[in-house]
Design an enzyme around this catalytic site. Structure first.
Site, PDB file in Angstrom:
ATOM      1  CG  MET A   1      -2.019   0.887   1.116  1.00 61.21           C
ATOM      2  SD  MET A   1      -3.394   0.280  -0.140  1.00 61.21           S
ATOM      3  CE  MET A   1      -3.512  -1.474   0.207  1.00 61.21           C
ATOM      4  CG  HIS A   2       2.709   2.918  -3.318  1.00 59.78           C
ATOM      5  ND1 HIS A   2       2.158   1.681  -3.720  1.00 59.78           N
ATOM      6  CD2 HIS A   2       3.035   3.722  -4.075  1.00 59.78           C
ATOM      7  CE1 HIS A   2       2.177   1.685  -5.143  1.00 59.78           C
ATOM      8  NE2 HIS A   2       2.861   3.133  -5.575  1.00 59.78           N
TER       9      HIS A   2
END
Length: 370
Positions: free
Chosen positions: A204-205
């Site tokens: 997740m980014h």
């Protein structure tokens, strides 16, 4: 024919590696690698170069991080000197990062042909900086190498001539096919003490998910609830880790039982974790493609995807950043074993098809029928 292959961020390495190998097998081509240094973690860059069997870059620009404008400007200034000095016959840019756009602009203004790998992908969301990079790069590139039918459709809708469009497949899959056996020899699954086919894998980014406190708190809830039911492996992007620290949630994160919290991983280790996961939860673009090829369920926490073929294949699903909904779908899809019809030309031979196009430079080409 001197070709400059541009890499900037880690996903670029997996795309350039098979193309560089294929070009080097032909006497006609002199393939060079230019690393802009856009990615902040040089140690991880080294890991990727070593694992993907890439030679050291012929040119390293070392531009580092910064705002989109700062980073793009630094790449342009540095790359202009490279092009003027090396006088290449072609510049190859891949994907949709700032280096992609910056180097395409420089080459075009210096009258050097540009090839864009992964052309035509569109999310329809111009709030994503990657979408702007894709749109502009495709407008100025001379060779548009497409990974899926939607790319052809978008380019045609935007008025691009068919003789610039080449449906060749997906270089990411070339790397996956080439290194799959080597990845299977890694001990990452055993080292983490998780059981194949039972754990969830997360990345997740995206700024839309992690750059505000509400999103990070929702992500923490998702992590807690998934880890309460099954092991969760989370190689954490530095951007995401920084946001947990900024919002004072790091201690809560690290205390979650069942969570294996890691730093960024090498390509081989992450490939192994993807292949043996029960489900992948992500907001990445490339991971949607890799899980489709591996036939692993993927839940993508975004409103749009520029890779609709992964949805059509039945392996990927878009979800909002809604803890209850995400955890429910993890519970439902983790036991499944989706059998996907592989997208056209996702067969490990994309690099060879690109080389064939470049060998036939100057000849009329047509897009294979959809």
């Amino acid at each position: 024919m001197t070709i400059l292959n541009v890499v900037g961020a880690r996903p670029n390495f997996m795309k350039v590696a098979p193309l560089h190998r294929a070009l080097e097998q032909h006497d006609r081509f002199d393939s060079k690698i230019v690393h802009t240094g856009q990615h902040y973690d040089e140690q991880m860059s080294d890991v990727f170069f070593n694992q993907l069997e890439l030679p050291r870059p012929d040119v390293y620009l070392g531009v580092g991080s910064g705002s989109h404008a700062e980073q793009t400007a630094r790449v342009m200034t540095a790359f202009e000197e490279v092009v003027e000095d090396m006088e290449p016959d072609l510049v190859v840019v891949v994907g949709d990062v700032n280096s992609t756009l910056a180097c395409a602009l420089v080459a075009t203004k210096l009258h050097v042909p540009v090839a864009h790998v992964e052309a035509g992908l569109r999310s329809g969301d111009r709030r994503m900086p990657e979408e702007i990079n894709r749109l502009v790069t495709d407008r100025i590139a001379d060779y548009l190498f497409v990974t899926e039918q939607s790319g052809i459709d978008h380019l045609r809708q935007e008025g691009v001539s068919d003789n610039k469009i080449f449906f060749v497949g997906n270089l990411m899959i070339d790397s996956l096919v080439h290194f799959r056996e080597k990845a299977a020899d890694t001990s990452i699954v055993e080292d983490l003490g998780v059981e194949e086919g039972t754990y969830a894998l997360m990345t997740m980014h995206r700024p839309a998910n992690v750059d505000h406190e509400e999103g990070v708190r929702a992500l923490l809830r998702i992590i807690e609830d998934i880890a309460a039911e099954r092991s969760l492996v989370f190689p954490m992007h530095p951007r995401t880790r920084n946001r947990f620290e900024e919002f004072g949630l790091e201690d809560e994160l690290t205390s979650v039982e069942g969570l294996r919290l890691l730093g960024p991983l090498g390509y081989l280790e992450f490939l192994r974790l993807m292949e043996t996961a029960a489900v992948v939860v992500t907001d990445s673009g490339g991971i949607q493609e890799e899980t489709t090829f591996l036939e692993v369920p993927c839940l993508t926490l975004r409103d749009h995807t520029e890779r609709p073929v992964t949805i059509e294949a039945g392996t990927n699903e878009l979800l909002p950043l809604d803890p209850a909904r995400v955890v429910e779908r993890v519970r439902e899809v983790a036991p499944t074993d989706p059998s996907a019809e592989q997208p056209r030309y996702w067969d490990g031979r994309t690099a060879d098809r690109i080389v064939e196009v470049l060998e036939a430079e100057g000849h009329e080409a047509s897009v294979p029928a959809s």
